[in-house]
Design an enzyme around this catalytic site. Structure first.
Site, PDB file in Angstrom:
ATOM      1  CG  ASP A   1       8.165  15.307   1.168  1.00 42.89           C
ATOM      2  OD1 ASP A   1       8.492  16.675   0.401  1.00 42.89           O
ATOM      3  OD2 ASP A   1       9.172  14.592   0.925  1.00 42.89           O
TER       4      ASP A   1
ATOM      5  CD  GLU B   1       8.025  19.416   3.253  1.00 38.35           C
ATOM      6  OE1 GLU B   1       8.375  18.586   4.477  1.00 38.35           O
ATOM      7  OE2 GLU B   1       8.674  19.426   1.799  1.00 38.35           O
TER       8      GLU B   1
END
Length: 179
Positions: free
Chosen positions: A88, A155
């Site tokens: 992320d 992610e």
């Protein structure tokens, strides 16, 4: 995975980028899933096929497996939570670099459209890897849970590439995927 009464007459090449396998049923193409009577059965995780779809070869294949493994599959095994957290951050930096040439009025909204759960799910599905998630049977039950899981998978892949080859490799892969 063997499914009884599987018709062997229809041979189709898999649609996953880089995969050379031929399947006996048309419904196996995009995500390597075999289905019968509405039930989905995923074959065992195949790192070679997944890496071909990603366009990245891991030096440490354990990171690849970890990226695809949800905590619900086995809480005692390495899972993708930490990798998703790292990914992320890398994704945020990559998107920021892509958008920084835009005007201050538009860059924030452009970045927000580029990286969010819906967009991350779309990136995962575009790679054709959504059928390889290693999780418990019921975890992907509803559409909202599936969107979240596939967004986290994207992610986690970025985080795994980061841990495998460093920030620059992860950022480069990330930039090649997001639009």
């Amino acid at each position: 995975v063997k499914i009884p009464n599987m018709e062997r007459s229809v041979n189709s090449k898999c649609a996953v980028r880089g995969c050379q396998r031929v399947f006996a049923r048309q419904d196996c193409l995009t995500s390597h899933r075999l289905s019968q009577h509405g039930e989905t059965v995923n074959p065992p995780f195949d790192p070679v096929v997944v890496q071909a779809a990603l366009g990245y070869t891991f030096q440490n294949p354990n990171l690849l497996v970890q990226a695809f493994t949800r905590r619900a599959a086995n809480p005692a095994a390495p899972h993708n939570d930490d990798l998703a957290w790292m990914g992320d951050s890398v994704l945020g930096v990559a998107a920021t670099k892509i958008c920084r040439h835009l005007s201050p009025k538009t860059r924030q909204s452009a970045r927000a459209k580029m990286i969010n759960a819906k967009a991350n799910k779309r990136y995962t599905e575009a790679l054709g890897i959504d059928g390889w998630v290693i999780t418990s049977r019921g975890e992907m039950g509803d559409a909202q849970a599936k969107r979240r899981i596939l967004a986290e998978l994207f992610e986690a892949i970025i985080g795994a590439i980061h841990d495998d080859a460093g920030f620059e490799a992860a950022e480069a892969w990330c930039r090649s995927q997001i639009r």
